[in-house]
Design a protein around this motif. Structure first.
Motif, PDB file in Angstrom:
ATOM      1  N   HIS A  76      31.123  41.397  36.445  1.00  0.00           N
ATOM      2  CA  HIS A  76      31.641  40.146  35.884  1.00  0.00           C
ATOM      3  C   HIS A  76      32.826  40.480  34.988  1.00  0.00           C
ATOM      4  CE1 HIS A  76      31.249  35.862  34.589  1.00  0.00           C
ATOM      5  NE2 HIS A  76      31.954  36.348  33.560  1.00  0.00           N
ATOM      6  N   THR A  77      33.933  39.763  35.197  1.00  0.00           N
ATOM      7  CA  THR A  77      35.129  40.005  34.398  1.00  0.00           C
ATOM      8  C   THR A  77      35.425  38.825  33.488  1.00  0.00           C
ATOM      9  OG1 THR A  77      37.520  40.417  34.463  1.00  0.00           O
ATOM     10  CG2 THR A  77      36.594  39.164  36.293  1.00  0.00           C
ATOM     11  N   MET A  78      35.977  39.139  32.327  1.00  0.00           N
ATOM     12  CA  MET A  78      36.342  38.101  31.368  1.00  0.00           C
ATOM     13  C   MET A  78      37.540  37.294  31.829  1.00  0.00           C
ATOM     14  SD  MET A  78      39.362  39.407  30.040  1.00  0.00           S
ATOM     15  CE  MET A  78      40.176  40.999  30.129  1.00  0.00           C
ATOM     16  N   SER A  79      38.261  37.761  32.847  1.00  0.00           N
ATOM     17  CA  SER A  79      39.470  37.079  33.315  1.00  0.00           C
ATOM     18  C   SER A  79      39.126  35.987  34.320  1.00  0.00           C
ATOM     19  CB  SER A  79      40.422  38.090  33.948  1.00  0.00           C
ATOM     20  OG  SER A  79      39.829  38.677  35.093  1.00  0.00           O
ATOM     21  N   ALA A  80      40.111  35.149  34.612  1.00  0.00           N
ATOM     22  CA  ALA A  80      39.976  34.156  35.680  1.00  0.00           C
ATOM     23  C   ALA A  80      40.594  34.688  36.971  1.00  0.00           C
ATOM     24  CB  ALA A  80      40.648  32.853  35.278  1.00  0.00           C
ATOM     25  N   GLY A  81      41.792  35.290  36.852  1.00  0.00           N
ATOM     26  CA  GLY A  81      42.469  35.832  38.020  1.00  0.00           C
ATOM     27  C   GLY A  81      41.933  37.205  38.392  1.00  0.00           C
ATOM     28  N   VAL A  82      41.840  37.460  39.693  1.00  0.00           N
ATOM     29  CA  VAL A  82      41.385  38.767  40.175  1.00  0.00           C
ATOM     30  C   VAL A  82      42.339  39.282  41.253  1.00  0.00           C
ATOM     31  CG1 VAL A  82      38.956  38.501  39.583  1.00  0.00           C
ATOM     32  CG2 VAL A  82      39.790  37.585  41.748  1.00  0.00           C
ATOM     33  N   ASP A  83      43.644  39.016  41.056  1.00  0.00           N
ATOM     34  CA  ASP A  83      44.619  39.473  42.044  1.00  0.00           C
ATOM     35  C   ASP A  83      45.006  40.939  41.849  1.00  0.00           C
ATOM     36  OD1 ASP A  83      45.968  37.418  39.965  1.00  0.00           O
ATOM     37  OD2 ASP A  83      47.205  39.209  40.132  1.00  0.00           O
ATOM     38  N   SER A  84      44.596  41.561  40.746  1.00  0.00           N
ATOM     39  CA  SER A  84      44.857  42.987  40.582  1.00  0.00           C
ATOM     40  C   SER A  84      44.123  43.762  41.669  1.00  0.00           C
ATOM     41  CB  SER A  84      44.385  43.467  39.207  1.00  0.00           C
ATOM     42  OG  SER A  84      44.395  44.876  39.146  1.00  0.00           O
ATOM     43  N   PRO A  85      44.757  44.791  42.254  1.00  0.00           N
ATOM     44  CA  PRO A  85      44.114  45.555  43.321  1.00  0.00           C
ATOM     45  C   PRO A  85      42.801  46.194  42.897  1.00  0.00           C
ATOM     46  CG  PRO A  85      46.446  46.132  43.144  1.00  0.00           C
ATOM     47  CD  PRO A  85      46.130  45.260  41.974  1.00  0.00           C
ATOM     48  N   ILE A  86      42.605  46.389  41.605  1.00  0.00           N
ATOM     49  CA  ILE A  86      41.385  47.058  41.159  1.00  0.00           C
ATOM     50  C   ILE A  86      40.146  46.268  41.551  1.00  0.00           C
ATOM     51  CG2 ILE A  86      41.167  46.014  38.847  1.00  0.00           C
ATOM     52  CD1 ILE A  86      40.786  49.750  39.722  1.00  0.00           C
ATOM     53  N   PHE A  87      40.254  44.939  41.583  1.00  0.00           N
ATOM     54  CA  PHE A  87      39.076  44.133  41.886  1.00  0.00           C
ATOM     55  C   PHE A  87      38.660  44.258  43.342  1.00  0.00           C
ATOM     56  CE2 PHE A  87      40.751  41.963  38.070  1.00  0.00           C
ATOM     57  CZ  PHE A  87      39.626  42.073  37.264  1.00  0.00           C
ATOM     58  N   SER A  88      39.646  44.411  44.228  1.00  0.00           N
ATOM     59  CA  SER A  88      39.297  44.583  45.639  1.00  0.00           C
ATOM     60  C   SER A  88      38.569  45.896  45.870  1.00  0.00           C
ATOM     61  CB  SER A  88      40.555  44.509  46.516  1.00  0.00           C
ATOM     62  OG  SER A  88      41.434  45.575  46.232  1.00  0.00           O
ATOM     63  N   THR A  89      38.795  46.879  44.995  1.00  0.00           N
ATOM     64  CA  THR A  89      38.062  48.138  45.094  1.00  0.00           C
ATOM     65  C   THR A  89      36.559  47.893  44.991  1.00  0.00           C
ATOM     66  OG1 THR A  89      39.911  49.307  44.063  1.00  0.00           O
ATOM     67  CG2 THR A  89      37.802  50.446  44.107  1.00  0.00           C
ATOM     68  N   PHE A  90      36.181  46.960  44.137  1.00  0.00           N
ATOM     69  CA  PHE A  90      34.757  46.643  43.980  1.00  0.00           C
ATOM     70  C   PHE A  90      34.240  45.785  45.125  1.00  0.00           C
ATOM     71  CE2 PHE A  90      36.170  47.476  39.570  1.00  0.00           C
ATOM     72  CZ  PHE A  90      35.313  48.511  39.271  1.00  0.00           C
ATOM     73  N   THR A  91      34.943  44.708  45.464  1.00  0.00           N
ATOM     74  CA  THR A  91      34.439  43.836  46.528  1.00  0.00           C
ATOM     75  C   THR A  91      34.408  44.555  47.873  1.00  0.00           C
ATOM     76  OG1 THR A  91      36.668  42.889  46.825  1.00  0.00           O
ATOM     77  CG2 THR A  91      35.133  41.703  45.373  1.00  0.00           C
ATOM     78  N   ASP A  92      35.354  45.451  48.098  1.00  0.00           N
ATOM     79  CA  ASP A  92      35.340  46.210  49.347  1.00  0.00           C
ATOM     80  C   ASP A  92      34.112  47.118  49.441  1.00  0.00           C
ATOM     81  OD1 ASP A  92      37.694  45.004  50.002  1.00  0.00           O
ATOM     82  OD2 ASP A  92      38.980  46.742  49.624  1.00  0.00           O
ATOM     83  N   ARG A  93      33.533  47.477  48.290  1.00  0.00           N
ATOM     84  CA  ARG A  93      32.311  48.287  48.240  1.00  0.00           C
ATOM     85  C   ARG A  93      31.052  47.440  48.344  1.00  0.00           C
ATOM     86  NH1 ARG A  93      32.891  51.400  42.699  1.00  0.00           N
ATOM     87  NH2 ARG A  93      30.625  51.164  42.883  1.00  0.00           N
ATOM     88  N   GLY A  94      31.222  46.120  48.411  1.00  0.00           N
ATOM     89  CA  GLY A  94      30.066  45.238  48.470  1.00  0.00           C
ATOM     90  C   GLY A  94      29.551  44.807  47.123  1.00  0.00           C
TER      91      GLY A  94
END
Length: 326
Positions: A76-94
């Motif tokens: 869970h992130t304190m931000s609203a936007g998740v366009d930073s590539p770092i977030f896809s690192t997590f979702t790509d891992r499931g």
């Protein structure tokens, strides 16, 4: 096996009683200052809350630990936007990803209104006059009766429209399609240039996606005209920044307020810094003494849902930059 939450020592100290009330069996690994976290503890982590107090100084340390947490199941992130590539690192891992969408909407919307009030009163010029001890009298332009296109109808856009209405402005909602329950007239996002030509002010609060990247083109900027005002509180990549700079320098746009640029931080030699009638803030319009508390409440509410096995709020299905959003 009990879940293990990774969070900052600050967040844990402020919310320990509430956390233990929500999830009595939850265990904790905390980031203490910038001290390293033991490998054995990292291996135990299953949940993570990236809280407001970690940004920006401790963000590299915090994210570094989360990336190494191979058993992580929810971030869970304190931000609203998740366009930073770092977030896809997590979702790509499931890893399930949720945001604190709405927690910064009020201060961001107030910043947008600050820009409009300042620009309509030529505040940048008055501050320069004050620095020179010059008494330069001039008339202000009123916002009353001005038409404002609010581009994006998430929590920020909704609050911008509400405040603009309170200031006597005439809002128009610009979104992909009308839902039928909007409190103001709706125009399609595909007609942005025409919308700009029909309005005095444009405030952009869009997420960054492949469809919205570069959506504020040179033609959209020109359509606002020499007396038009432009505000961007979305992402810098939404706007043709070179065209915006040229329009300000050449007097083809009345003024602009930017909380976001591309790149960030904006280099010291970027010509945008010296553009006339421009106010730049360093992507901090949502960074107030209340935003962190609201983001924490969003996480704690989702933790209750997690414990109960219920659907979580503001869950992002994919944060890949090829499908990114807010």
């Amino acid at each position: 096996m009990a879940d293990v939450l990774f969070c900052t020592d600050t967040f844990f100290a402020e919310n320990e009683d509430r956390l233990r009330s929500i999830a009595p069996d939850l265990e904790y690994v905390t980031l203490v200052g910038d001290e390293p976290v033991a490998d054995d503890d990292i291996e135990r982590i299953t949940l993570t809350f990236f809280s407001h107090d970690a940004w920006p100084e401790r963000a590299p340390s915090f994210i570094g630990v989360a990336l190494r947490a191979t058993n992580l199941r929810w971030f869970h992130t304190m931000s609203a936007g998740v366009d930073s590539p770092i977030f896809s690192t997590f979702t790509d891992r499931g890893v399930r990803l949720t945001t604190s969408s709405g927690s910064s909407a009020a201060p961001i919307a107030r910043t947008a209104m600050m820009y409009l009030l300042a620009l309509s009163r030529d505040l940048p010029s008055m501050i320069r006059s004050q620095d020179r001890a010059e008494w330069n009298w001039h008339r202000w332009v009123e916002l009353d009766g001005r038409s404002i296109a609010v581009v994006g109808w998430g929590p920020i856009g909704q609050e911008v429209a509400r405040l603009a209405d309170a200031f006597g402005m005439e809002p128009t909602i610009v979104r992909r399609a009308a839902h039928g329950d909007e409190p103001y007239p709706v125009q399609p996002l595909t007609e942005l240039e025409r919308v700009a030509a029909d309005h005095d002010v444009m405030v952009v609060a869009l997420p960054l996606t492949p469809d919205t990247t570069g959506i504020v083109t040179a033609n959209v900027i020109d359509a606002l005209g020499a007396h038009g005002l432009f505000v961007n509180v979305g992402r810098g990549e939404l706007v043709d920044q070179a065209a915006l700079n040229a329009a300000l320098v050449e007097g083809r746009l009345g003024g602009a307020g930017l909380d976001v640029t591309t790149p960030e931080p904006l280099p010291a030699d970027d010509p945008l810094w010296s553009a006339p009638n421009l106010i730049i803030t360093p992507h901090n319009s949502g960074s107030t003494d209340g935003t962190g508390r609201r983001a924490a409440e969003a996480f704690l509410a989702n933790l209750e849902r997690w414990v109960a096995g219920e659907a979580m709020a503001n869950e992002v299905r994919s944060a890949s930059r090829t499908t990114r959003r807010t």
